[in-house]
Design a protein around this motif. Structure first.
Motif, mmCIF file in Angstrom:
data_model
loop_
_atom_site.group_PDB
_atom_site.id
_atom_site.type_symbol
_atom_site.label_atom_id
_atom_site.label_comp_id
_atom_site.label_asym_id
_atom_site.label_seq_id
_atom_site.Cartn_x
_atom_site.Cartn_y
_atom_site.Cartn_z
ATOM 1 N N VAL A 63 0.663 -1.283 0.040
ATOM 2 C CA VAL A 63 -0.104 -0.088 0.403
ATOM 3 C C VAL A 63 1.021 1.236 0.131
ATOM 4 N N ARG A 64 0.708 2.218 -1.193
ATOM 5 C CA ARG A 64 2.001 2.689 -1.211
ATOM 6 C C ARG A 64 1.276 4.768 -1.406
ATOM 7 N N GLY A 65 1.697 5.383 -1.303
ATOM 8 C CA GLY A 65 1.231 7.173 -1.897
ATOM 9 C C GLY A 65 0.392 7.440 -0.783
ATOM 10 N N LYS A 66 -1.128 8.098 -1.396
ATOM 11 C CA LYS A 66 -1.902 8.747 -0.501
ATOM 12 C C LYS A 66 -2.872 7.794 0.602
ATOM 13 N N GLU A 67 -2.863 7.116 -0.020
ATOM 14 C CA GLU A 67 -3.621 5.683 0.429
ATOM 15 C C GLU A 67 -2.499 4.936 1.948
ATOM 16 N N ARG A 68 -1.390 5.110 1.865
ATOM 17 C CA ARG A 68 -1.042 4.181 2.920
ATOM 18 C C ARG A 68 -0.171 6.065 3.579
ATOM 19 N N ASP A 69 0.083 7.140 3.397
ATOM 20 C CA ASP A 69 -0.354 7.784 3.964
ATOM 21 C C ASP A 69 -1.945 8.438 5.451
ATOM 22 N N ARG A 70 -2.424 8.148 4.288
ATOM 23 C CA ARG A 70 -3.767 7.570 5.092
ATOM 24 C C ARG A 70 -4.525 7.078 6.371
ATOM 25 N N LEU A 71 -3.760 5.766 5.903
ATOM 26 C CA LEU A 71 -4.230 5.125 7.008
ATOM 27 C C LEU A 71 -3.243 4.760 7.906
ATOM 28 N N VAL A 72 -1.957 5.581 7.786
ATOM 29 C CA VAL A 72 -0.897 5.902 8.802
ATOM 30 C C VAL A 72 -1.005 7.035 9.488
ATOM 31 N N LYS A 73 -2.242 8.169 9.265
ATOM 32 C CA LYS A 73 -2.239 9.204 10.272
ATOM 33 C C LYS A 73 -3.319 8.505 10.755
ATOM 34 N N MET A 74 -4.169 7.792 10.407
ATOM 35 C CA MET A 74 -5.665 7.293 11.240
ATOM 36 C C MET A 74 -5.148 6.363 12.264
ATOM 37 N N ALA A 75 -3.702 5.940 11.748
ATOM 38 C CA ALA A 75 -3.555 4.301 13.526
ATOM 39 C C ALA A 75 -2.776 5.657 14.327
ATOM 40 N N THR A 76 -2.027 7.009 13.693
ATOM 41 C CA THR A 76 -1.921 8.209 14.575
ATOM 42 C C THR A 76 -3.115 8.675 15.526
ATOM 43 N N ALA A 77 -4.074 8.709 14.920
ATOM 44 C CA ALA A 77 -4.941 9.005 15.959
ATOM 45 C C ALA A 77 -5.219 8.432 17.147
ATOM 46 N N VAL A 78 -5.407 6.880 16.206
ATOM 47 C CA VAL A 78 -5.854 5.784 17.173
ATOM 48 C C VAL A 78 -5.447 6.000 18.875
ATOM 49 N N ARG A 79 -4.020 6.592 18.704
ATOM 50 C CA ARG A 79 -3.123 6.085 19.898
ATOM 51 C C ARG A 79 -3.019 7.561 21.092
ATOM 52 N N GLU A 80 -4.145 8.984 19.957
ATOM 53 C CA GLU A 80 -4.543 10.047 20.699
ATOM 54 C C GLU A 80 -6.352 9.816 20.871
ATOM 55 N N PRO A 81 -6.496 10.002 22.143
ATOM 56 C CA PRO A 81 -7.913 9.588 22.209
ATOM 57 C C PRO A 81 -8.825 11.396 21.809
ATOM 58 N N ALA A 82 -9.952 10.663 21.165
ATOM 59 C CA ALA A 82 -10.661 12.022 20.858
ATOM 60 C C ALA A 82 -11.494 12.435 21.862
ATOM 61 N N TRP A 83 -11.774 13.289 22.332
ATOM 62 C CA TRP A 83 -12.589 14.669 23.112
ATOM 63 C C TRP A 83 -13.723 13.442 23.333
ATOM 64 N N TRP A 84 -14.348 12.776 23.634
ATOM 65 C CA TRP A 84 -15.810 12.052 23.300
ATOM 66 C C TRP A 84 -15.108 10.760 24.218
ATOM 67 N N GLU A 85 -13.789 10.154 23.919
ATOM 68 C CA GLU A 85 -13.190 8.750 24.535
ATOM 69 C C GLU A 85 -12.339 9.091 26.178
ATOM 70 N N VAL A 86 -12.299 10.580 25.817
ATOM 71 C CA VAL A 86 -12.036 10.866 27.313
ATOM 72 C C VAL A 86 -12.499 10.758 28.374
ATOM 73 N N GLY A 87 -12.385 10.307 29.952
ATOM 74 C CA GLY A 87 -13.644 10.447 30.933
ATOM 75 C C GLY A 87 -14.623 10.733 30.360
ATOM 76 N N ARG A 88 -14.947 9.619 29.945
ATOM 77 C CA ARG A 88 -16.135 9.664 29.353
ATOM 78 C C ARG A 88 -17.070 8.482 29.409
ATOM 79 N N ASP A 89 -18.229 8.156 30.003
ATOM 80 C CA ASP A 89 -18.479 6.096 29.759
ATOM 81 C C ASP A 89 -20.295 6.716 28.196
ATOM 82 N N LEU A 90 -19.321 6.771 27.511
ATOM 83 C CA LEU A 90 -20.422 7.489 25.976
ATOM 84 C C LEU A 90 -21.027 5.458 25.108
ATOM 85 N N PRO A 91 -22.556 5.596 25.510
ATOM 86 C CA PRO A 91 -23.113 4.194 24.901
ATOM 87 C C PRO A 91 -21.982 4.018 23.940
ATOM 88 N N GLU A 92 -21.687 3.189 23.495
ATOM 89 C CA GLU A 92 -20.994 2.392 22.432
ATOM 90 C C GLU A 92 -22.266 3.116 21.608
#
Length: 284
Positions: A63-92
């Motif tokens: 997987v190369r180019g923009k598609e690779r960059d997109r998926l790596v960016k997604m992986a980086t974002a997964v390691r950084e919790p979003a606001w709704w994933e921090v300190g909240r017990d939201l329904p799935e």
């Protein structure tokens, strides 16, 4: 962070990338020098998804180019919790909905009974929440979450929001005349923004393509579209292409059936004036 909506989305993308090559999980694991169980845990989001592991998988899968960059960016974002994933017990269900909103390129909201959540004022949302048996603290929390969700419309790269509003939602005085006047003024003002549109489906037209039920269509830059349908206490995402197609067709019909932008604005302003007159008659 594992087993979050964003992690599950990335895991699904990685499975699709592998499937596109015809490689099995066992073959991928053998090439990487991993156990098959490790690949399985990553592809099902049952373990933390490390950026370096994603990079290694994409290298093997070519997987190369923009598609690779997109998926790596997604992986980086997964390691950084979003606001709704921090300190909240939201329904799935709610977490998954907020995640889809945050990733979408365009959202199409077809509304029958109430006005679109991403355009609601605090007072209008409160009136809806107070109609069910909720504690004041929970009502405030839900209002705050809905307001934060609206941030996707004004961020640096805002989501495009298309709304189709049945006129019956304008007739229903949720919260009373003052709340409705304020709410509809806000919708009119929102449509001044290039990424937001509100099209009204007049009662006078009789039937239209949206009468079969409220739904939200999410379209993404590279992933296929999904539809979200919500019931009283649950909701479900639909993502199989054959199941999503009827909703795409409905949106095309609604584009032709709804009043145009100028006509819809006139309808909205008519109701603003009506509710403002009622407010003058019954001052708070």
């Amino acid at each position: 962070m594992s087993d979050t909506p964003r992690a599950r989305t990335l895991a699904k993308e990685l499975r699709s990338a592998r499937a596109a090559t015809g490689m099995t999980a066992r073959e991928l694991a053998r090439t990487l020098g991993w156990s098959e169980a490790k690949v399985s845990r990553i592809e099902t989001a049952r373990r933390g998804i490390r950026v370096e592991n994603v990079e290694a998988m994409l290298e093997v899968l070519k997987v190369r180019g923009k598609e690779r960059d997109r998926l790596v960016k997604m992986a980086t974002a997964v390691r950084e919790p979003a606001w709704w994933e921090v300190g909240r017990d939201l329904p799935e269900q709610l977490s998954a909905l907020i995640d889809a909103e945050s990733r979408a390129k365009r959202i199409t909201d077809v509304t029958l009974n109430v006005l679109p959540g991403l355009l609601q004022t605090r007072a209008y949302t409160r009136a809806i929440m107070e109609s069910v048996d909720l504690a004041e603290e929970e009502i405030e929390d839900r209002i705050g979450i809905r307001q934060m969700r609206q941030g996707i419309l004004s961020r640096r790269n805002p989501v495009e929001l298309r709304t189709f509003i049945d006129e019956t939602a304008l007739l229903r005085p949720i919260g009373g005349a003052r709340v409705m006047a304020q709410q509809l003024r806000q919708i009119v003002a929102a449509t001044d923004e290039p990424n937001i549109s509100a099209r009204v489906l007049p009662v006078s037209m009789g039937v239209h393509a949206g009468l079969s039920g409220t739904f939200v269509l999410f379209e993404f830059s590279r992933s296929r579209p999904v539809v979200y349908m919500e019931a009283r206490s649950t909701g479900a995402f639909i993502d199989e292409p054959d199941d999503v197609r009827p909703f795409l067709d409905s949106v095309e019909l609604l584009e032709a059936q709804a009043s145009d932008s100028e006509g819809s604005r006139e309808i909205l302003n008519t109701y603003v004036e009506q509710y403002e007159r009622e407010t003058e008659w019954h001052p708070a």
